[in-house]
Scaffold this motif. Sequence first.
Motif, mmCIF file in Angstrom:
data_model
loop_
_atom_site.group_PDB
_atom_site.id
_atom_site.type_symbol
_atom_site.label_atom_id
_atom_site.label_comp_id
_atom_site.label_asym_id
_atom_site.label_seq_id
_atom_site.Cartn_x
_atom_site.Cartn_y
_atom_site.Cartn_z
ATOM 1 N N SER A 34 0.851 -1.259 0.331
ATOM 2 C CA SER A 34 -0.346 0.259 0.444
ATOM 3 C C SER A 34 0.319 1.488 0.044
ATOM 4 N N MET A 35 0.025 2.644 -0.528
ATOM 5 C CA MET A 35 1.097 3.469 -0.486
ATOM 6 C C MET A 35 0.087 4.923 -0.684
ATOM 7 N N SER A 36 0.462 5.833 0.489
ATOM 8 C CA SER A 36 0.036 6.834 0.265
ATOM 9 C C SER A 36 0.562 8.445 0.611
ATOM 10 N N VAL A 37 0.247 9.511 -0.222
ATOM 11 C CA VAL A 37 0.685 10.816 -0.484
ATOM 12 C C VAL A 37 0.810 11.396 0.589
ATOM 13 N N ASP A 38 1.326 12.511 1.549
ATOM 14 C CA ASP A 38 0.465 13.434 2.201
ATOM 15 C C ASP A 38 1.723 15.116 1.743
ATOM 16 N N HIS A 39 0.480 15.360 2.232
ATOM 17 C CA HIS A 39 1.822 17.344 1.655
ATOM 18 C C HIS A 39 0.618 18.109 2.273
ATOM 19 N N GLU A 40 1.927 18.821 3.601
ATOM 20 C CA GLU A 40 0.999 20.180 3.533
ATOM 21 C C GLU A 40 1.783 21.400 3.594
ATOM 22 N N MET A 41 0.677 22.258 3.028
ATOM 23 C CA MET A 41 0.792 24.090 2.746
ATOM 24 C C MET A 41 1.862 24.393 3.510
ATOM 25 N N PRO A 42 3.055 24.965 3.209
ATOM 26 C CA PRO A 42 3.381 25.769 3.624
ATOM 27 C C PRO A 42 2.855 26.430 5.408
ATOM 28 N N LYS A 43 3.176 27.550 6.015
ATOM 29 C CA LYS A 43 1.853 28.083 6.841
ATOM 30 C C LYS A 43 1.751 28.930 5.875
ATOM 31 N N SER A 44 3.006 29.651 5.465
ATOM 32 C CA SER A 44 2.805 31.456 4.874
ATOM 33 C C SER A 44 1.722 31.537 3.698
ATOM 34 N N GLN A 45 1.385 29.929 3.121
ATOM 35 C CA GLN A 45 0.617 30.024 2.164
ATOM 36 C C GLN A 45 -1.488 29.513 2.760
ATOM 37 N N LYS A 46 -0.754 29.344 3.792
ATOM 38 C CA LYS A 46 -1.985 29.049 4.930
ATOM 39 C C LYS A 46 -1.980 30.322 5.687
ATOM 40 N N GLU A 47 -1.865 30.947 5.273
ATOM 41 C CA GLU A 47 -2.150 32.654 5.914
ATOM 42 C C GLU A 47 -2.553 33.620 4.921
ATOM 43 N N ASN A 48 -1.912 33.240 3.875
ATOM 44 C CA ASN A 48 -2.514 33.659 2.653
ATOM 45 C C ASN A 48 -3.702 32.783 1.485
ATOM 46 N N LEU A 49 -3.876 32.531 2.036
ATOM 47 C CA LEU A 49 -5.274 31.802 1.322
ATOM 48 C C LEU A 49 -6.546 31.731 1.230
ATOM 49 N N GLY A 50 -7.000 31.755 1.095
ATOM 50 C CA GLY A 50 -8.533 31.492 2.057
ATOM 51 C C GLY A 50 -9.651 31.001 1.024
ATOM 52 N N ILE A 51 -10.616 31.126 2.025
ATOM 53 C CA ILE A 51 -11.484 30.589 1.864
ATOM 54 C C ILE A 51 -12.894 31.158 1.771
ATOM 55 N N CYS A 52 -14.192 31.127 0.684
ATOM 56 C CA CYS A 52 -15.065 32.020 0.766
ATOM 57 C C CYS A 52 -16.275 30.630 1.055
ATOM 58 N N SER A 53 -16.836 29.623 2.431
ATOM 59 C CA SER A 53 -18.437 28.840 2.090
ATOM 60 C C SER A 53 -19.007 28.764 1.387
ATOM 61 N N PHE A 54 -19.695 28.246 0.565
ATOM 62 C CA PHE A 54 -21.717 28.001 0.250
ATOM 63 C C PHE A 54 -21.807 26.991 0.142
ATOM 64 N N PHE A 55 -23.088 27.080 0.656
ATOM 65 C CA PHE A 55 -24.015 26.088 1.110
ATOM 66 C C PHE A 55 -25.130 25.102 -0.498
ATOM 67 N N ALA A 56 -24.798 24.487 -1.525
ATOM 68 C CA ALA A 56 -25.436 24.144 -2.896
ATOM 69 C C ALA A 56 -26.044 23.310 -2.354
ATOM 70 N N VAL A 57 -27.062 24.036 -3.281
ATOM 71 C CA VAL A 57 -28.585 22.231 -3.073
ATOM 72 C C VAL A 57 -28.887 21.850 -4.821
ATOM 73 N N GLN A 58 -28.604 20.791 -4.966
ATOM 74 C CA GLN A 58 -29.104 19.894 -6.626
ATOM 75 C C GLN A 58 -29.689 19.454 -6.499
ATOM 76 N N PHE A 59 -30.213 18.781 -7.732
ATOM 77 C CA PHE A 59 -31.581 18.906 -7.787
ATOM 78 C C PHE A 59 -32.061 17.713 -6.879
ATOM 79 N N LYS A 60 -30.860 16.390 -7.197
ATOM 80 C CA LYS A 60 -31.346 15.879 -6.956
ATOM 81 C C LYS A 60 -31.029 15.424 -5.203
ATOM 82 N N ASP A 61 -31.031 16.486 -4.372
ATOM 83 C CA ASP A 61 -31.122 16.458 -2.906
ATOM 84 C C ASP A 61 -33.173 17.162 -3.037
ATOM 85 N N LEU A 62 -33.454 17.705 -4.520
ATOM 86 C CA LEU A 62 -34.682 18.349 -3.911
ATOM 87 C C LEU A 62 -36.254 16.837 -4.001
#
Length: 115
Positions: A85-113
């Motif tokens: 078995s094999m896996s790969v792990d990667h962690e962003m540098p802290k400077s990127q974590k401080e400068n990259l952002g998230i803007c969250s939304f909630f989506a309703v798909q047709f299959k959810d109705l």
Amino acid sequence: MANNSINPNTIVVLFKFIQNKAEYLRDFKNGNLYFSSLQYFIKLEENNGNHKTGDIYEGNIHQNINDLRHLHVADFEIPVTDVKSMSVDHEMPKSQKENLGICSFFAVQFKDLEK
């Protein structure tokens, strides 16, 4: 004859949850979106124990590799039958974590109705 069926993954409506503060609502109505840094969400969980919004794993990638066909390390081919078995792990540098952002939304798909 045209296919009139709707793809079940089609997004029907997109929600954005905003704190009930006049300036936040006004900004959103004016088309302004704000992004919180990845580090902000990490600290929410680390410092406040907020496991719903916070996420200590923001900026981390873990991938299990189950369908390995070829493996080369330093110009040597390793027989894939020798790899259980094999896996790969990667962690962003802290400077990127401080400068990259998230803007969250909630989506309703047709299959959810409901029908």
